[in-house]
Design a protein around this motif. Structure first.
Motif, PDB file in Angstrom:
ATOM      1  N   ALA A  56      25.889 -12.700  16.999  1.00  0.00           N
ATOM      2  CA  ALA A  56      24.796 -12.579  17.960  1.00  0.00           C
ATOM      3  C   ALA A  56      25.125 -13.259  19.276  1.00  0.00           C
ATOM      4  O   ALA A  56      25.875 -14.236  19.324  1.00  0.00           O
ATOM      5  CB  ALA A  56      23.520 -13.179  17.378  1.00  0.00           C
ATOM      6  N   ALA A  57      24.544 -12.731  20.357  1.00  0.00           N
ATOM      7  CA  ALA A  57      24.615 -13.379  21.662  1.00  0.00           C
ATOM      8  C   ALA A  57      23.460 -14.374  21.748  1.00  0.00           C
ATOM      9  O   ALA A  57      22.291 -14.004  21.550  1.00  0.00           O
ATOM     10  CB  ALA A  57      24.520 -12.349  22.780  1.00  0.00           C
ATOM     11  N   VAL A  58      23.785 -15.625  22.025  1.00  0.00           N
ATOM     12  CA  VAL A  58      22.786 -16.698  22.034  1.00  0.00           C
ATOM     13  C   VAL A  58      23.054 -17.620  23.220  1.00  0.00           C
ATOM     14  O   VAL A  58      24.069 -17.508  23.908  1.00  0.00           O
ATOM     15  CB  VAL A  58      22.825 -17.513  20.724  1.00  0.00           C
ATOM     16  N   PHE A  59      22.144 -18.541  23.457  1.00  0.00           N
ATOM     17  CA  PHE A  59      22.380 -19.596  24.437  1.00  0.00           C
ATOM     18  C   PHE A  59      23.223 -20.689  23.788  1.00  0.00           C
ATOM     19  O   PHE A  59      23.149 -20.900  22.573  1.00  0.00           O
ATOM     20  CB  PHE A  59      21.049 -20.186  24.921  1.00  0.00           C
ATOM     21  N   PHE A 184      29.610 -14.779  28.443  1.00  0.00           N
ATOM     22  CA  PHE A 184      29.433 -14.022  29.677  1.00  0.00           C
ATOM     23  C   PHE A 184      28.195 -14.507  30.413  1.00  0.00           C
ATOM     24  O   PHE A 184      27.275 -15.074  29.823  1.00  0.00           O
ATOM     25  CB  PHE A 184      29.308 -12.518  29.379  1.00  0.00           C
ATOM     26  N   TRP A 185      28.210 -14.296  31.740  1.00  0.00           N
ATOM     27  CA  TRP A 185      27.044 -14.557  32.579  1.00  0.00           C
ATOM     28  C   TRP A 185      26.310 -13.242  32.800  1.00  0.00           C
ATOM     29  O   TRP A 185      26.931 -12.207  33.061  1.00  0.00           O
ATOM     30  CB  TRP A 185      27.473 -15.113  33.937  1.00  0.00           C
ATOM     31  N   LEU A 192      19.101  -8.046  27.859  1.00  0.00           N
ATOM     32  CA  LEU A 192      18.198  -7.151  27.129  1.00  0.00           C
ATOM     33  C   LEU A 192      18.679  -5.712  27.189  1.00  0.00           C
ATOM     34  O   LEU A 192      18.612  -4.978  26.195  1.00  0.00           O
ATOM     35  CB  LEU A 192      16.784  -7.273  27.699  1.00  0.00           C
ATOM     36  N   ASP A 193      19.166  -5.307  28.366  1.00  0.00           N
ATOM     37  CA  ASP A 193      19.677  -3.943  28.512  1.00  0.00           C
ATOM     38  C   ASP A 193      20.918  -3.729  27.649  1.00  0.00           C
ATOM     39  O   ASP A 193      21.085  -2.660  27.041  1.00  0.00           O
ATOM     40  CB  ASP A 193      20.003  -3.658  29.978  1.00  0.00           C
ATOM     41  N   LYS A 194      21.797  -4.733  27.591  1.00  0.00           N
ATOM     42  CA  LYS A 194      22.984  -4.634  26.742  1.00  0.00           C
ATOM     43  C   LYS A 194      22.585  -4.490  25.268  1.00  0.00           C
ATOM     44  O   LYS A 194      23.197  -3.718  24.514  1.00  0.00           O
ATOM     45  CB  LYS A 194      23.865  -5.872  26.912  1.00  0.00           C
ATOM     46  N   ALA A 195      21.555  -5.244  24.872  1.00  0.00           N
ATOM     47  CA  ALA A 195      21.094  -5.171  23.485  1.00  0.00           C
ATOM     48  C   ALA A 195      20.493  -3.797  23.193  1.00  0.00           C
ATOM     49  O   ALA A 195      20.720  -3.219  22.125  1.00  0.00           O
ATOM     50  CB  ALA A 195      20.082  -6.270  23.208  1.00  0.00           C
ATOM     51  N   ASP A 199      25.291  -2.880  22.908  1.00  0.00           N
ATOM     52  CA  ASP A 199      26.518  -3.570  23.291  1.00  0.00           C
ATOM     53  C   ASP A 199      26.560  -5.017  22.802  1.00  0.00           C
ATOM     54  O   ASP A 199      27.651  -5.591  22.662  1.00  0.00           O
ATOM     55  CB  ASP A 199      26.680  -3.545  24.813  1.00  0.00           C
ATOM     56  N   VAL A 200      25.403  -5.625  22.594  1.00  0.00           N
ATOM     57  CA  VAL A 200      25.328  -6.970  22.027  1.00  0.00           C
ATOM     58  C   VAL A 200      24.189  -7.002  21.023  1.00  0.00           C
ATOM     59  O   VAL A 200      23.293  -6.145  21.037  1.00  0.00           O
ATOM     60  CB  VAL A 200      25.091  -8.062  23.108  1.00  0.00           C
ATOM     61  N   LYS A 201      24.233  -8.005  20.162  1.00  0.00           N
ATOM     62  CA  LYS A 201      23.178  -8.224  19.176  1.00  0.00           C
ATOM     63  C   LYS A 201      22.390  -9.467  19.571  1.00  0.00           C
ATOM     64  O   LYS A 201      22.988 -10.494  19.913  1.00  0.00           O
ATOM     65  CB  LYS A 201      23.802  -8.421  17.796  1.00  0.00           C
ATOM     66  N   ILE A 202      21.080  -9.385  19.575  1.00  0.00           N
ATOM     67  CA  ILE A 202      20.266 -10.571  19.835  1.00  0.00           C
ATOM     68  C   ILE A 202      19.203 -10.700  18.744  1.00  0.00           C
ATOM     69  O   ILE A 202      18.616  -9.715  18.307  1.00  0.00           O
ATOM     70  CB  ILE A 202      19.592 -10.543  21.229  1.00  0.00           C
ATOM     71  N   ILE A 203      18.977 -11.930  18.314  1.00  0.00           N
ATOM     72  CA  ILE A 203      18.000 -12.192  17.272  1.00  0.00           C
ATOM     73  C   ILE A 203      16.601 -12.357  17.883  1.00  0.00           C
ATOM     74  O   ILE A 203      16.462 -12.474  19.101  1.00  0.00           O
ATOM     75  CB  ILE A 203      18.402 -13.425  16.437  1.00  0.00           C
ATOM     76  N   PHE A 204      15.596 -12.356  17.052  1.00  0.00           N
ATOM     77  CA  PHE A 204      14.198 -12.316  17.488  1.00  0.00           C
ATOM     78  C   PHE A 204      13.848 -13.401  18.510  1.00  0.00           C
ATOM     79  O   PHE A 204      13.280 -13.086  19.564  1.00  0.00           O
ATOM     80  CB  PHE A 204      13.286 -12.401  16.262  1.00  0.00           C
TER      81      PHE A 204
END
Length: 271
Positions: A56-59, A184-185, A192-195, A199-204
């Motif tokens: 996942a993509a995270v902070f 990435f920046w 959100l658009d990538k998700a 292109d990326v995975k983001i969790i809830f």
């Protein structure tokens, strides 16, 4: 959400006792973009081998260590949990991205790389600050939110989120090649658009936080907004609606979207 700002003790799905959450800390690093309508945020993509939020993509962020709390005590802070979490956010940023924020002192790329290597080798941040004559500027971290899942995941984290401005565009972020495989920046809406495009995975929690952050055209706007919405514990609830089961968060705490169908939810609730 719990009224006493503490994690839920019962699993929302099974009704069984929850394991004790692990204290964690996450940092939303802003980089304002002159002439553009939205700042960039630094995201890291976690290794697919990780037990939690794999791929996942995270902070940037991670668990709060005992040494972080000890450092907070040494600095004279009475609220050790709060300031220990801020210290952890700074430490994790250096470890995961090679970016040092809210640090005063020699921040040449060579020095930060030395600090990062030392952290990976097990040296605690307080010792590094002493050796390098660094001073932490913990007040620069703006509290943003706090999340803890109501479900017994593989890892249950009680995560405090902070925001910080970092407009040094010459500072190069690099992956740690252990927990993360890419970084990435991007603007919040860009992630959100990538998700949405796959292109990326983001969790809830990341998705809800990105939607909230996408409302702002600068770090100053985001910080002002956070000042108007004091941090409360966000612990999602399950609601049965006419169109199916939804995972929901409370209204009125700063989030523009507060629910998502359960069958669309990416689970894993840390960062």
């Amino acid at each position: 959400m719990t009224k006493d700002n503490k994690p839920n003790s019962i699993d929302a799905l099974t009704g069984k006792p929850m394991p004790k959450p692990i204290p964690a800390s996450t940092l939303v690093i802003f980089r304002d973009q002159p002439g553009r309508t939205a700042p960039d945020l630094l995201m890291v993509e976690r290794s697919a081998k990780m037990a939690f939020a794999a791929g996942a993509a995270v902070f940037p962020g991670g668990r709060v260590d005992d040494a972080d709390y000890d450092f907070a005590r040494t600095l004279g802070h009475q609220d050790v949990e709060e300031f220990g979490a801020r210290i952890a956010a700074i430490r994790e940023s250096i470890e995961e991205t090679g970016i040092a924020v809210a640090v005063e002192g020699d921040l040449a790329a060579r020095r930060i790389a030395e600090a990062r290597d030392a952290l990976h080798d097990g040296t605690i941040l307080s010792e590094i600050c002493g050796q390098f004559d660094w001073a932490l500027q913990l007040d620069k971290l703006v509290p943003f939110t706090r999340w803890c899942p109501p479900f017994a995941e593989k890892r249950v984290f009680d995560t405090r989120f902070y925001m910080v401005s970092h407009d040094d565009h010459d500072a190069e972020a690099t992956v740690d090649e252990t927990e993360n495989y890419n970084l990435f920046w991007s603007s919040a809406q860009g992630v959100l658009d990538k998700a949405e495009a796959g292109d990326v995975k983001i969790i809830f929690p990341t998705k809800r936080n990105l939607e909230r952050l996408a409302q702002f055209g600068s770090y100053a706007e985001a910080a002002e907004h956070s000042g108007l919405h004091p941090v409360t514990m966000v612990s999602p609830t399950i609601e049965k609606r006419d169109d199916g089961v939804h995972l929901c968060i409370p209204e009125g705490i700063g989030y523009p979207i507060t629910s998502e169908p359960m069958d669309a939810v990416q689970r894993g609730f840390s960062k």
